[in-house]
Design a protein around this motif. Structure first.
Motif, mmCIF file in Angstrom:
data_model
loop_
_atom_site.group_PDB
_atom_site.id
_atom_site.type_symbol
_atom_site.label_atom_id
_atom_site.label_comp_id
_atom_site.label_asym_id
_atom_site.label_seq_id
_atom_site.Cartn_x
_atom_site.Cartn_y
_atom_site.Cartn_z
ATOM 1 N N ARG A 49 9.297 41.201 23.040
ATOM 2 C CA ARG A 49 8.470 42.229 23.684
ATOM 3 C C ARG A 49 8.949 43.627 23.331
ATOM 4 O O ARG A 49 8.138 44.511 22.989
ATOM 5 C CB ARG A 49 8.501 42.045 25.201
ATOM 6 N N LEU A 50 10.261 43.856 23.396
ATOM 7 C CA LEU A 50 10.793 45.191 23.150
ATOM 8 C C LEU A 50 10.611 45.620 21.698
ATOM 9 O O LEU A 50 10.286 46.780 21.415
ATOM 10 C CB LEU A 50 12.272 45.238 23.542
ATOM 11 N N THR A 105 19.101 47.297 27.245
ATOM 12 C CA THR A 105 19.013 45.850 27.009
ATOM 13 C C THR A 105 19.776 45.447 25.758
ATOM 14 O O THR A 105 20.521 44.455 25.758
ATOM 15 C CB THR A 105 17.540 45.430 26.876
ATOM 16 N N ASP A 148 14.059 35.642 21.628
ATOM 17 C CA ASP A 148 13.647 35.312 22.986
ATOM 18 C C ASP A 148 12.508 36.249 23.420
ATOM 19 O O ASP A 148 12.294 37.306 22.815
ATOM 20 C CB ASP A 148 14.835 35.447 23.938
ATOM 21 N N GLU A 201 21.030 39.902 34.963
ATOM 22 C CA GLU A 201 20.554 40.640 33.789
ATOM 23 C C GLU A 201 20.828 39.825 32.529
ATOM 24 O O GLU A 201 21.570 40.239 31.634
ATOM 25 C CB GLU A 201 21.227 42.006 33.709
ATOM 26 N N GLY A 225 19.113 39.175 29.995
ATOM 27 C CA GLY A 225 18.613 39.669 28.725
ATOM 28 C C GLY A 225 19.524 40.665 28.053
ATOM 29 O O GLY A 225 19.367 40.957 26.868
ATOM 30 N N GLU A 270 11.925 38.500 25.811
ATOM 31 C CA GLU A 270 12.169 39.907 26.122
ATOM 32 C C GLU A 270 12.509 40.703 24.862
ATOM 33 O O GLU A 270 12.042 41.837 24.691
ATOM 34 C CB GLU A 270 13.287 40.041 27.150
ATOM 35 N N THR A 271 13.299 40.128 23.975
ATOM 36 C CA THR A 271 13.587 40.799 22.713
ATOM 37 C C THR A 271 12.311 40.986 21.913
ATOM 38 O O THR A 271 12.037 42.069 21.362
ATOM 39 C CB THR A 271 14.600 39.983 21.889
ATOM 40 N N GLU A 296 11.385 51.671 28.773
ATOM 41 C CA GLU A 296 11.364 50.253 28.437
ATOM 42 C C GLU A 296 12.725 49.581 28.622
ATOM 43 O O GLU A 296 12.826 48.356 28.545
ATOM 44 C CB GLU A 296 10.915 50.074 26.986
#
Length: 574
Positions: free
Chosen positions: A23-24, A65, A18, A77, A79, A20-21, A60
């Motif tokens: 991105r991190l 997360t 996904d 939340e 994510g 957000e994952t 971050e």
């Protein structure tokens, strides 16, 4: 292409996760790449604490997360979840850049295990808040005198008369013990005998009654010895009592030791880019080092072993994520990732080191630390021997008595793996059933080395039926571990083949990999033949199980071209 399996920061795009994952994970890669190799190695050499990395992770929300289960996340939340697939991806990245970074993350996972298994709402809320603040965690289980023998803990809790305790005792080899906002500590009550007296409780490393003794290793990892002196444990600090505390300890290790395999993979990948690039560009006696047949063989073996590590570990993720009360197959695949994949990592590094020789000692190369750090992973969360003994508990059911299960798909979905914190009692391993291992081999029966390895696997089944260790031999752990290594190869091959089918792995790579596994099986069979207590029947079986891999020069050359293409494919910025 098989080389697409190897993590390369230049091309890494985890689009299967996904946003957000994705991105991190990418942000983590970019943070390390921005620092550069010189800073990375200097911090390793000077044993610098990882404060800047932990500050990045806090900014971050990385740990918060990835390590907050959905059940503990606040509304909105979405994510936050405990997702084994993305945890494995971060393990690989952190291993790639340095095991010290991975270790701080790994022991945070262990420290959280007893909390997320607890029904204590105050402790869970506290852990959630600490994660949000960017704190790390620790797992206070082992002791200097007893190791991880939790039956013999000397962390003593004396009732204080108001529903709480005063804890006194020491713990040893506890990662993050210097800075953990919460340390999950295992102990026993002074007023209750036996398993009913066990207690898991939450401590704070900043409390005046918490005394940090030292870092017991010479490393950036802070592997602490600490001592509690009359530490006040309130009812809100108690995570588990009695048998549940014992189960929480073992189930936490079940969750945590899975992370060792992907850390090992990351180490090997970074080292492989350096090793192949050096060998390809090193001229010896007027020729590139890679022109020598033995060098090509060693680097090709290292490459296919690494591919096998990745295939097995990726497939094991799927079984972890689909686990439940009626499907506990992960209890075999988990010690396999810890024992088999990490020892494969040692072999991969050794093969490359034989090629690059003195280059592997140079202080400005990642390889020097890889050669050291790869040794630690087989020895964490239980030794290889402990995990082999555990694997043996599943041998007969896995080989001879399959059960029906629905097919397990690839599990990269954004789901919470909540069962890992509801595993229940840590017993009943002999009742765990498995799907039939043979179809995975049947699908690739046309590959010569898969077919030869299948002959060896069938021979092992016959050994179990007709020549298995008798009651007296069953007390000879040295003999049993030799059998365990043979069984582990069959399971290793099974999940490799399942993942190969799911991903469309090139068959030349797969057949070259199984040529290595055929040789490994033969080696372990000969080892069994030489055991002191092996019977004549067992000795005959062992020699009969030896096979020679099918040789195919064109196949080997094809795989070598993939290895050769790694030269210059990645170099960390200075």
């Amino acid at each position: 292409m098989a080389d697409a399996l190897l993590f390369n920061p230049r091309t890494y795009d985890p689009a299967h996760f996904d946003p957000e994952t994705r991105r991190l994970l990418r942000a983590t890669v970019d943070w390390f790449e921005e620092r550069g190799k010189r800073r990375l190695i200097e911090d390793y050499r000077t044993r610098a604490w990882l404060g800047d990395f932990l500050a990045f992770a806090a900014k971050e929300g990385l740990f918060a997360t990835f390590l907050t289960p959905a059940s503990a996340a606040a509304d909105g939340e979405s994510g936050k979840r405990w997702d084994t697939a993305r945890i494995a991806a971060l393990n690989e990245i952190l291993g790639f850049y340095g095991l010290d970074y991975w270790y701080a993350w790994q022991v945070t996972i262990l420290g959280l295990g007893p909390v997320w298994q607890s029904d204590n709402p105050a402790a869970r809320a506290r852990a959630t808040e600490l994660l949000t603040q960017g704190e790390v965690f620790a797992f206070g289980l082992s002791e200097k005198a007893h190791g991880a023998d939790i039956y013999s803990t000397d962390m003593l809790l004396e009732p204080d008369g108001t529903g709480g305790f005063r804890a006194t005792g020491s713990k040893y080899y506890i990662g993050n013990g210097n800075s953990a906002g919460l340390v999950s500590v295992f102990g026993r009550r002074t007023d209750v005998e036996g398993p009913d007296g066990y207690v898991f409780f939450a401590a704070d490393s900043r409390h005046p009654a918490y005394h940090l003794v030292k870092n017991v290793v010479d490393s950036s990892k802070y592997v602490s010895e600490f001592r509690l002196e009359d530490y006040p444990v309130t009812p809100q600090d108690v995570l588990h009592t009695g048998r549940a505390a014992f189960d929480a300890a073992l189930n936490t290790v079940n969750v945590g030791k899975f992370n060792l395999c992907t850390a090992s993979i990351g180490i090997c990948e970074h080292a492989m880019y350096e090793a192949v690039t050096h060998a390809q560009n090193r001229i010896l006696y007027g020729r590139p080092v890679t022109a020598f047949p033995h060098v090509r063989r060693e680097l090709t073996d290292a490459y296919v072993r690494l591919v096998g590590m990745k295939l097995f570990s990726d497939r094991a993720v799927d079984y972890f994520r689909t686990a439940g009360p009626d499907d506990r197959r992960y209890l075999l695949f988990n010690p396999m990732t810890k024992m088999k994949v990490t020892t494969e990592g040692e072999k991969v590094i050794d093969l490359m080191w034989d090629v690059i020789a003195a280059k592997g000692f140079e202080k400005d190369k990642y390889f020097a630390q890889a050669a050291v750090e790869i040794r630690g992973l087989p020895k964490l969360e239980g030794t290889v021997h402990v995990n082999l003994a555990l694997i043996l508990k599943f041998l007969r059911n896995h080989l001879l008595d399959p059960a029906a299960y629905e097919p397990v798909p690839t599990r990269l979905d954004a789901a919470d793996d909540g069962f890992l914190f509801r595993q229940g009692a840590a017993r009943g391993l002999g009742a765990v059933r498995f799907h039939d291992w043979r179809p995975a081999y049947d699908a690739y029966a046309h590959l010569p080395n898969v077919a030869r390895f299948r002959e060896q696997a069938d021979a092992l089944c016959e050994f179990v039926r007709t020549a298995a260790p008798d009651e007296e031999q069953s007390r000879d752990l040295d003999l049993l571990l030799a059998v365990g290594l043979l069984f582990a190869l069959v399971v290793h091959g099974q999940l490799i083949l399942e993942q190969a089918a799911l991903t469309g792995l090139a068959e030349d790579v797969l057949d070259e990999l199984f040529a290595v596994l055929v040789r490994d099986f033969s080696t372990h069979a000969i080892e069994l033949h030489g055991k002191d207590s092996a019977t004549e029947e067992q000795q005959r079986w062992a020699l009969d199980a030896v096979r020679r891999p099918a040789v195919d020069a064109a196949r080997s050359e094809s795989v070598w071209q993939r290895v050769e293409a790694l030269s210059g494919a990645y170099e960390m910025r200075p």
